[in-house]
Design a protein around this motif. Sequence first.
Motif, PDB file in Angstrom:
ATOM      1  N   PHE A 193       4.987 -11.062  22.162  1.00 14.27           N
ATOM      2  CA  PHE A 193       5.307 -10.980  23.578  1.00 14.27           C
ATOM      3  C   PHE A 193       6.234  -9.780  23.813  1.00 14.27           C
ATOM      4  O   PHE A 193       7.240  -9.618  23.130  1.00 14.27           O
ATOM      5  N   GLY A 194       5.889  -8.949  24.783  1.00  8.89           N
ATOM      6  CA  GLY A 194       6.740  -7.810  25.109  1.00  8.89           C
ATOM      7  C   GLY A 194       6.488  -6.568  24.285  1.00  8.89           C
ATOM      8  O   GLY A 194       7.232  -5.590  24.392  1.00  8.89           O
ATOM      9  N   ASP A 195       5.438  -6.575  23.468  1.00  8.67           N
ATOM     10  CA  ASP A 195       5.093  -5.404  22.653  1.00  8.67           C
ATOM     11  C   ASP A 195       4.340  -4.409  23.539  1.00  8.67           C
ATOM     12  O   ASP A 195       3.126  -4.464  23.671  1.00  8.67           O
ATOM     13  N   GLU A 196       5.075  -3.495  24.151  1.00  6.46           N
ATOM     14  CA  GLU A 196       4.508  -2.603  25.155  1.00  6.46           C
ATOM     15  C   GLU A 196       3.802  -1.405  24.534  1.00  6.46           C
ATOM     16  O   GLU A 196       4.154  -0.947  23.450  1.00  6.46           O
ATOM     17  N   VAL A 197       2.833  -0.886  25.268  1.00  4.66           N
ATOM     18  CA  VAL A 197       2.123   0.309  24.842  1.00  4.66           C
ATOM     19  C   VAL A 197       3.024   1.531  25.015  1.00  4.66           C
ATOM     20  O   VAL A 197       3.917   1.547  25.875  1.00  4.66           O
ATOM     21  N   ASN A 198       2.793   2.545  24.200  1.00  4.18           N
ATOM     22  CA  ASN A 198       3.516   3.807  24.322  1.00  4.18           C
ATOM     23  C   ASN A 198       2.914   4.606  25.481  1.00  4.18           C
ATOM     24  O   ASN A 198       1.736   4.967  25.450  1.00  4.18           O
ATOM     25  N   LEU A 199       3.711   4.865  26.502  1.00  5.66           N
ATOM     26  CA  LEU A 199       3.193   5.532  27.702  1.00  5.66           C
ATOM     27  C   LEU A 199       2.724   6.957  27.415  1.00  5.66           C
ATOM     28  O   LEU A 199       1.752   7.433  28.012  1.00  5.66           O
ATOM     29  N   LEU A 200       3.399   7.642  26.500  1.00  8.95           N
ATOM     30  CA  LEU A 200       2.970   8.997  26.151  1.00  8.95           C
ATOM     31  C   LEU A 200       1.600   8.973  25.477  1.00  8.95           C
ATOM     32  O   LEU A 200       0.768   9.862  25.699  1.00  8.95           O
ATOM     33  N   ALA A 201       1.360   7.935  24.664  1.00 12.31           N
ATOM     34  CA  ALA A 201       0.054   7.798  24.017  1.00 12.31           C
ATOM     35  C   ALA A 201      -1.034   7.556  25.057  1.00 12.31           C
ATOM     36  O   ALA A 201      -2.158   8.056  24.930  1.00 12.31           O
ATOM     37  N   VAL A 202      -0.701   6.800  26.094  1.00  9.40           N
ATOM     38  CA  VAL A 202      -1.660   6.561  27.179  1.00  9.40           C
ATOM     39  C   VAL A 202      -2.013   7.871  27.868  1.00  9.40           C
ATOM     40  O   VAL A 202      -3.192   8.174  28.103  1.00  9.40           O
ATOM     41  N   LEU A 203      -1.002   8.669  28.180  1.00 10.58           N
ATOM     42  CA  LEU A 203      -1.252   9.944  28.860  1.00 10.58           C
ATOM     43  C   LEU A 203      -2.030  10.915  27.982  1.00 10.58           C
ATOM     44  O   LEU A 203      -2.936  11.613  28.457  1.00 10.58           O
ATOM     45  N   ARG A 204      -1.693  10.968  26.703  1.00  3.38           N
ATOM     46  CA  ARG A 204      -2.426  11.855  25.793  1.00  3.38           C
ATOM     47  C   ARG A 204      -3.901  11.470  25.741  1.00  3.38           C
ATOM     48  O   ARG A 204      -4.789  12.333  25.762  1.00  3.38           O
ATOM     49  N   SER A 205      -4.159  10.177  25.676  1.00  8.26           N
ATOM     50  CA  SER A 205      -5.544   9.704  25.631  1.00  8.26           C
ATOM     51  C   SER A 205      -6.261   9.988  26.945  1.00  8.26           C
ATOM     52  O   SER A 205      -7.438  10.365  26.958  1.00  8.26           O
ATOM     53  N   ALA A 206      -5.545   9.821  28.056  1.00  2.92           N
ATOM     54  CA  ALA A 206      -6.144  10.091  29.363  1.00  2.92           C
ATOM     55  C   ALA A 206      -6.508  11.565  29.502  1.00  2.92           C
ATOM     56  O   ALA A 206      -7.543  11.907  30.090  1.00  2.92           O
ATOM     57  N   ARG A 207      -5.687  12.432  28.958  1.00  2.00           N
ATOM     58  CA  ARG A 207      -5.978  13.868  29.044  1.00  2.00           C
ATOM     59  C   ARG A 207      -7.202  14.240  28.209  1.00  2.00           C
ATOM     60  O   ARG A 207      -7.893  15.214  28.510  1.00  2.00           O
ATOM     61  N   LYS A 208      -7.474  13.462  27.170  1.00  2.00           N
ATOM     62  CA  LYS A 208      -8.694  13.693  26.391  1.00  2.00           C
ATOM     63  C   LYS A 208      -9.931  13.438  27.252  1.00  2.00           C
ATOM     64  O   LYS A 208     -10.954  14.102  27.099  1.00  2.00           O
ATOM     65  N   ILE A 209      -9.812  12.463  28.155  1.00  2.37           N
ATOM     66  CA  ILE A 209     -10.919  12.190  29.074  1.00  2.37           C
ATOM     67  C   ILE A 209     -11.161  13.401  29.957  1.00  2.37           C
ATOM     68  O   ILE A 209     -12.288  13.857  30.132  1.00  2.37           O
TER      69      ILE A 209
END
Length: 217
Positions: A193-209
Amino acid sequence: MVTANQALKVVGLFIAYLLKSIIDLFLTKPLWASLKVLEDTDLRVTGGIHETYKAKALWEKTGAVIMVVRRPGCLLCREEAIELSSLKPQLEDLWIPLLAVVKENIGQELDAFKTFFTGEVYVDQKRALYGPVERYMFMSALLRIGVWRSLWRAYRKGYTGNIVKGEGLVLGGVFVIGPEDQGILLEHREKEFGDEVNLLAVLRSARKIQDCLATVK
């Protein structure tokens, strides 16, 4: 010279690490999701509109960032919803939608969650995005220091929630899925519970799109 306080701190950390290691033995290990299974998942629209879509339709042209919500009424899920929503302006610049999936539509609970999350919310009644093997956390959460730290962090930020409304034992996560055949670019599965995703990793992956779409054009 080592003081008594330092020694106690070391012993405390060792005990905490030992407890975590033992508890982890009883936690089902996550399996990587199958894109085919995710694509064929039926997602129901919320907000009084009785429509159902194949999940693929939500990301096949633009890709998507998807929060798989453990329980909408949980203060930790609400905290992560706010943090992911903080990426909305950057995702909009990339033309990538921010979405959320819940297990069940509990009227007021879902309405309350939408005040924390700025994207569209869908119901995954078969819980396909929570698999391929659902992972549960029961009373062992009370023995995990990470859970208590997360609760204290969210509480200090002013988040509130409840502990009784809705199923909250099946762990959630976050996906970043690319368009067409780009596949799953990021798959974050909650370990507790509370194990949050790394927001920078989300943005890096989104930029790959975006890079992929630019190449296609």
